[in-house]
Design an enzyme around this catalytic site. Structure first.
Site, short mmCIF file in Angstrom:
data_model
loop_
_atom_site.label_atom_id
_atom_site.label_comp_id
_atom_site.label_asym_id
_atom_site.label_seq_id
_atom_site.Cartn_x
_atom_site.Cartn_y
_atom_site.Cartn_z
CG HIS A 172 30.44 -27.25 -13.20
ND1 HIS A 172 31.05 -26.87 -14.38
CD2 HIS A 172 29.22 -26.65 -13.22
CE1 HIS A 172 30.24 -26.09 -15.07
NE2 HIS A 172 29.10 -25.95 -14.40
CG HIS A 208 24.84 -24.44 -11.87
ND1 HIS A 208 25.30 -23.14 -11.92
CD2 HIS A 208 25.54 -25.13 -12.80
CE1 HIS A 208 26.23 -23.05 -12.85
NE2 HIS A 208 26.41 -24.24 -13.41
CG HIS A 258 29.95 -21.54 -16.19
ND1 HIS A 258 30.04 -21.46 -14.83
CD2 HIS A 258 29.06 -22.54 -16.46
CE1 HIS A 258 29.23 -22.37 -14.29
NE2 HIS A 258 28.62 -23.04 -15.25
CD GLU A 308 27.86 -24.24 -20.74
OE1 GLU A 308 27.84 -23.09 -20.25
OE2 GLU A 308 27.02 -25.12 -20.43
CG ASP A 319 26.37 -27.74 -15.79
OD1 ASP A 319 26.49 -26.83 -14.98
OD2 ASP A 319 26.32 -27.56 -17.03
CG ASP A 320 22.43 -27.02 -14.43
OD1 ASP A 320 22.22 -26.28 -13.45
OD2 ASP A 320 23.21 -26.72 -15.36
N1 ADE Z 1 23.67 -22.01 -15.06
C1 ADE Z 1 23.29 -23.24 -14.74
N2 ADE Z 1 23.85 -24.14 -15.55
C2 ADE Z 1 24.65 -23.45 -16.41
C3 ADE Z 1 25.49 -23.81 -17.47
N3 ADE Z 1 25.68 -25.07 -17.85
N4 ADE Z 1 26.12 -22.83 -18.14
C4 ADE Z 1 25.95 -21.55 -17.78
N5 ADE Z 1 25.18 -21.17 -16.80
C5 ADE Z 1 24.53 -22.10 -16.09
ZN ZN Z 2 27.52 -24.84 -15.01
#
Ligand code: ADE
Ligand code: ZN
Length: 334
Positions: free
Chosen positions: A16, A18, A196, A199, A277-278
Site C-alpha cells: 500500500h 501511493h 480503500h 479508513e 501509504d504516503d
Molecule cells: N490517496 C493517497 N493517500 C490516500 C489515503 N491514505 N487515503 C485515500 N486516498 C489516498
Molecule cells: Zn492509501
C-alpha cells in the site's frame, strides 16, 4: 538481535504505497524548478511545516497540489526511482505501487507519460536491485464513474504493465457502490481488485467493497473492527488488510500509535500487513511503520514475521514465488 535491526534486515513486501505520496519536498523543489513551476511554499522547511493534517481531506488537498510539478516522463521516472532506492535500502524486495492517473490526466498530462516514466524506473530497479513490483491503477473516488471508465479505457494499451485496479481519495460520501460498473468491467479485463475502505468511512463501505466490488484486498480497513460479523467474514475469506499505522495517526483516524488496532486485527485472525501509504507526508517508510507499532504495542520477532509473511501471502506474486520467499523467512527467523 535488537528488534529494530530485525525489522531492518528481514526481507519485506510493501502493498500500500501511493507513488505520488513518496514525493519528498527536496525532489519536489528540484522538479518544480526545472519545469518552471512556482510552488506555494518558499522552502523545503516551509513545505514540511504545512504537513499537519486534521483529516484525510486536509492531506489530499496538499497531496494533489504537490503533483502539479510532475510533468514529464523523466519526472515520473525520478519520483519512482527515488522511492525504489529507499525501498532497496529498507530491504523491501517486492512492492505493489499505486498511481493516480486522473491526478495527472486531469491537468493535461498524458496517461502514457505517467505510466512510461514509472515503468522504466520499475524495470531499472528490477535490474539493479532485484526488486520485483506490480502496478495498481487507482481510480479517484471523488470523481464520477464516467471518468474512471475513461481512465480504464486509456490503460488498455498498457494492460500488461498493470496488475490491479484500486479506489482511493476522499472516502466519506463516495462509497464503493458508486463504482460498481467500472470495477465489474475491470474484473472482466483480468485486473485484480483493491479498494480503500474503512479508513474514514464506515464498515458498510468495507461490506460494499467485498460484496459489490469483489475485492482481493482492502486498503486500510480499520473501521471493520466496529462490526463483528464483518471481521468474521474478512477472517474467513482471508481478505488481507493493507494497514498504514503512521498514516492513521497523521490523519487522525487513530489518536495515538499506542492505540493502533493492528495487534487487535492479528488477534482476531485478520490478515493485516504493514505499509507506508504516503511516506513523504506521514513521517516514515515501511521500517519506520514497523518500528512505531513494534515499540508502541510491544510486538516481538514472531509478530514481525507474521506481519511480513502476511504481506507476501497477500501480494499478487505467483504462488511459487510466494512459497519460496515465505519458506526463506522461516530460516531468517532462526
Ligand atoms: N490517496 C493517497 N493517500 C490516500 C489515503 N491514505 N487515503 C485515500 N486516498 C489516498
Ligand atoms: Zn492509501
Amino acid at each position: 538481535m535488537e528488534l529494530k535491526d530485525f525489522i531492518r534486515k528481514i526481507p519485506k513486501a510493501e502493498l500500500h504505497l501511493h507513488i505520488e505520496g513518496t514525493f519528498e519536498p527536496e525532489l519536489m523543489f528540484e522538479i518544480a524548478k526545472r519545469n518552471g513551476v512556482k510552488l506555494k511554499y518558499n522552502s523545503v522547511d516551509e513545505l514540511r511545516e504545512a504537513y499537519k493534517f486534521g483529516n484525510l481531506q486536509d492531506f489530499l488537498d496538499i497531496y494533489y497540489a504537490g503533483t502539479n510539478s510532475l510533468q514529464t516522463k523523466q519526472d515520473f521516472y525520478d519520483l519512482t526511482w527515488s522511492y525504489l532506492k529507499k525501498a532497496n535500502g529498507q530491504n523491501i524486495i517486492h512492492t505493489e505501487i499505486m498511481f493516480d492517473p486522473q491526478a495527472h490526466t486531469g491537468r493535461g498530462i498524458p496517461f502514457s507519460t505517467v505510466i512510461e516514466g514509472i515503468k522504466e524506473a520499475l524495470d531499472d530497479a528490477a535490474k539493479e536491485f532485484g526488486i520485483t513490483s506490480n502496478l495498481i491503477m487507482s481510480f479517484l473516488r471523488h470523481l464520477d464513474e464516467r471518468s474512471a471508465f475513461e481512465t480504464l479505457e486509456m490503460s488498455k494499451d498498457y494492460k500488461e504493465w498493470i496488475t490491479a485496479v484500486g479506489l482511493d481519495s476522499s472516502e466519506v460520501g463516495h462509497p464503493p457502490s458508486k463504482f460498481k460498473n467500472v470495477f465489474a468491467e475491470s474484473k472482466k479485463e483480468g485486473f485484480k481488485i483493491c479498494a480503500h475502505a474503512g479508513e474514514e468511512g464506515p464498515p458498510e463501505y468495507v461490506w460494499e467493497a467485498l460484496e459489490i466490488l469483489s475485492v482481493d484486498r482492502i486498503d486500510h480497513g480499520n473501521r471493520s473492527l466496529e462490526d463483528e460479523k464483518l471481521v468474521e467474514v474478512l477472517a474467513d475469506k482471508k481478505i488481507p488488510l493493507t494497514v498504514c499505522p503512521l498514516s492513521n495517526v497523521k490523519l487522525r483516524n487513530v489518536d495515538k500509535i499506542e492505540n493502533h488496532p493492528i495487534k487487535k486485527m492479528l488477534d482476531k485472525g485478520l490478515k493485516a500487513t504493514v505499509n507506508s501509504d504516503d511516506p513523504a507526508y506521514f513521517g516514515g517508510y515501511v521500517n519506520e511503520n514497523f518500528e512505531a507499532v513494534a515499540g508502541a504495542l510491544n510486538l516481538n520477532e514472531n509478530d514481525i514475521v507474521t506481519l511480513v509473511k502476511n504481506s507476501f501471502e497477500a501480494s499478487f506474486l505467483d504462488k511459487n514465488k510466494k512459497d519460496k520467499i515465505i519458506n526463506g523467512l522461516d530460516a531468517f527467523k532462526l
